[in-house]
Write an enzyme that holds these catalytic residues in place. Structure first.
Site, PDB file in Angstrom:
ATOM      1  N   ASP A 153       6.292  -2.338  -2.231  1.00 38.29           N
ATOM      2  CA  ASP A 153       5.762  -3.525  -1.538  1.00 38.29           C
ATOM      3  C   ASP A 153       5.451  -3.240  -0.069  1.00 38.29           C
ATOM      4  O   ASP A 153       5.468  -4.147   0.760  1.00 38.29           O
ATOM      5  CB  ASP A 153       6.749  -4.709  -1.618  1.00 38.29           C
ATOM      6  CG  ASP A 153       7.113  -5.069  -3.041  1.00 38.29           C
ATOM      7  OD1 ASP A 153       6.183  -5.155  -3.868  1.00 38.29           O
ATOM      8  OD2 ASP A 153       8.306  -5.265  -3.325  1.00 38.29           O
TER       9      ASP A 153
ATOM     10  N   HIS B 270      -0.243  -3.758  -6.602  1.00 41.46           N
ATOM     11  CA  HIS B 270      -0.860  -3.447  -5.319  1.00 41.46           C
ATOM     12  C   HIS B 270      -1.851  -4.556  -4.997  1.00 41.46           C
ATOM     13  O   HIS B 270      -2.791  -4.794  -5.752  1.00 41.46           O
ATOM     14  CB  HIS B 270      -1.576  -2.091  -5.369  1.00 41.46           C
ATOM     15  CG  HIS B 270      -0.643  -0.929  -5.451  1.00 41.46           C
ATOM     16  ND1 HIS B 270      -1.069   0.373  -5.637  1.00 41.46           N
ATOM     17  CD2 HIS B 270       0.700  -0.865  -5.357  1.00 41.46           C
ATOM     18  CE1 HIS B 270      -0.023   1.178  -5.656  1.00 41.46           C
ATOM     19  NE2 HIS B 270       1.059   0.440  -5.495  1.00 41.46           N
TER      20      HIS B 270
ATOM     21  N   THR C  22      11.610  -5.664 -14.243  1.00 40.58           N
ATOM     22  CA  THR C  22      10.524  -6.633 -14.432  1.00 40.58           C
ATOM     23  C   THR C  22      10.299  -6.973 -15.901  1.00 40.58           C
ATOM     24  O   THR C  22       9.437  -7.791 -16.217  1.00 40.58           O
ATOM     25  CB  THR C  22       9.214  -6.078 -13.854  1.00 40.58           C
ATOM     26  OG1 THR C  22       8.914  -4.826 -14.493  1.00 40.58           O
ATOM     27  CG2 THR C  22       9.331  -5.874 -12.351  1.00 40.58           C
TER      28      THR C  22
ATOM     29  N   LEU D  74       2.638  -5.604  10.648  1.00 39.50           N
ATOM     30  CA  LEU D  74       3.139  -5.795  12.012  1.00 39.50           C
ATOM     31  C   LEU D  74       2.953  -7.240  12.448  1.00 39.50           C
ATOM     32  O   LEU D  74       3.789  -7.802  13.164  1.00 39.50           O
ATOM     33  CB  LEU D  74       2.405  -4.853  12.971  1.00 39.50           C
ATOM     34  CG  LEU D  74       2.906  -4.860  14.418  1.00 39.50           C
ATOM     35  CD1 LEU D  74       4.266  -4.173  14.515  1.00 39.50           C
ATOM     36  CD2 LEU D  74       1.900  -4.169  15.345  1.00 39.50           C
TER      37      LEU D  74
END
Length: 424
Positions: free
Chosen positions: A13, A41, A127, A333
């Site tokens: 992730d 993704h 999963t 960020l």
């Protein structure tokens, strides 16, 4: 010749899909080299928003070949759904190829995975997509591969040999069993769907290397989920590290010319297992979002909320030691724009001693994270396209990561889209 590998430097992730989508525009062949449809993704580009689980994110470069590699376990029905997702957006899948040696994830693999998790005997929060049983089947040579789909007589003989043991496992849980004819019919239908896409991947890769084509390998998950080197047993069933790109594709390890490690500006994890920098208060948890936005911290495959924590430098150093990163990509960020201060875990303390090596799982669950605190920037980084234009404290944060890990940060993600990347 350029052979680049992109791998996750944390627990998955991290933003690999976005980075592959960006970097793949300059490559001729993009290869997913391990894993299955157990993780996703996320890609946001001019074609739309996509959650890719099996198809390489290089598919959005319509001039490149995208290869579902030998090291993968592939659910053919899920692959078909992804292909339809691509064609519905107006793109072609003619450039999608599947290795003859890629293992097929059968319906009974998923059944066994879910039944094992439900039994509670050894639940680790998988999963339930059948990945573990499929890789187990590869190791015990009971699987079939895409190249086998062309040989109906072989398939019938194979299923007659292996199905009794598989049905015995299913009957133990009281689950429905399969017949040979049923499985052969599945395979016949899959062959009609994929015949034109199945190729000898070994020959394809080596021919392109001889022609000095640019090759990009795309990993799934991250180093801390590696079956051998990760936080065992809270790991996946394959090797999401750079070396496995060479192993699974049959190329010399020295052919790899560069390795890019992808990490988030903070840490996250889905599922169980030790997480030394995990934070449960609102400061970090607020970064998760609600799940309504594409970049919120919820699993692309499961939709489960991710556990969140501060950036863990010992993990990044360990990942670098294993993979030999040439550069780092630090994603998300911008998610930290609102924080007044930011912590970085610089080391682990165990029994009053600072650890000099990355510990095993049992000790990792007992360590105390040692932090240094940096000031936040408390302003938006979205839309910034130059490192020099970032807030000073954001630049200091990136530089400190470089100092602590010992690897230059070349890419900085400041948003979910392909275009939201600063390249230094």
């Amino acid at each position: 010749m350029s052979v680049t590998v992109i791998v996750g430097a944390q627990c998955g992730d991290e933003g690999k899909g976005k980075m592959v989508d960006l970097i793949a525009q300059d490559y001729d062949l993009v290869i997913r080299f391990q894993g299955g449809d157990n993780a996703g993704h996320t890609v946001v580009n001019q074609y739309g928003t996509f959650k890719m689980h099996l198809i390489p994110c290089g598919i959005f470069n319509q001039n490149a070949i995208s290869l579902v590699g030998t090291g993968m376990v592939v659910n053919p029905d899920e692959l078909q759904k992804e292909m339809k997702q691509i064609t519905s957006a107006g793109m072609s899948v003619d450039n999608l190829k599947i290795s003859t040696r890629a293992n097929i994830l059968m319906p009974y693999h998923r059944d066994l995975d879910e039944l094992n998790e439900q039994s509670g005997g050894m639940s680790i929060g998988t999963t339930k997509r059948g990945i573990g049983p499929a890789y187990a089947g590869r190791a015990t040579r009971t699987n079939i591969r895409f190249g086998d789909l062309a040989h109906q007589d072989y398939l019938k003989s194979h299923f007659e040999k292996v199905l009794p043991a598989i049905n015995h496992q299913l009957s133990f849980f009281g689950a429905a069993q399969y017949t040979v004819d049923q499985l052969c019919e599945y395979c016949s239908n899959w062959y009609k769907l994929y015949n034109e896409h199945i190729v000898d991947a070994f020959t394809l890769i080596h021919n392109m290397m001889k022609e000095n084509k640019r090759i990009l390998f795309e990993g799934q998950l991250g180093v801390m989920k590696d079956i051998d080197l990760g936080i065992y047993p809270f790991v996946t069933s394959s090797n999401p590290i750079a070396a496995y790109a060479a192993v699974s594709s049959g190329i010399p390890a020295r052919s790899i010319t560069s390795v890019i490690g992808v990490a988030k500006a903070f840490s996250s994890q889905v599922g169980d297992g030790p997480f030394p920098t995990e934070v449960l208060d609102n400061c970090i948890v607020s970064l998760r979002g609600t799940g309504k936005n594409i970049d919120d911290e919820f699993g692309a495959r499961t939709g489960r909320p991710r556990r969140l924590g501060w950036l863990d430098i010992p993990v990044l150093r360990y990942a670098h030691t294993i993979n030999g990163f040439d550069t780092l990509a630090i994603c998300k960020l911008d998610k930290m724009d609102s924080l007044p201060e930011i912590k970085i875990c610089t080391s682990y303390r165990y029994q009053d001693q600072i650890l000099s090596v990355f510990p095993d799982t049992e000790i990792l669950g007992q360590v105390k994270a040692e932090y240094e605190t940096l000031p936040g920037w408390e302003c938006t980084t979205r839309g910034v396209n130059s490192f020099d234009d970032l807030p000073e404290n954001a630049k200091s944060y990136i530089k400190r990561i470089e100092e602590l890990v010992g690897v230059p940060v070349k890419y900085i993600g400041v948003g979910p889209a392909r275009s939201d990347v600063i390249i230094r």
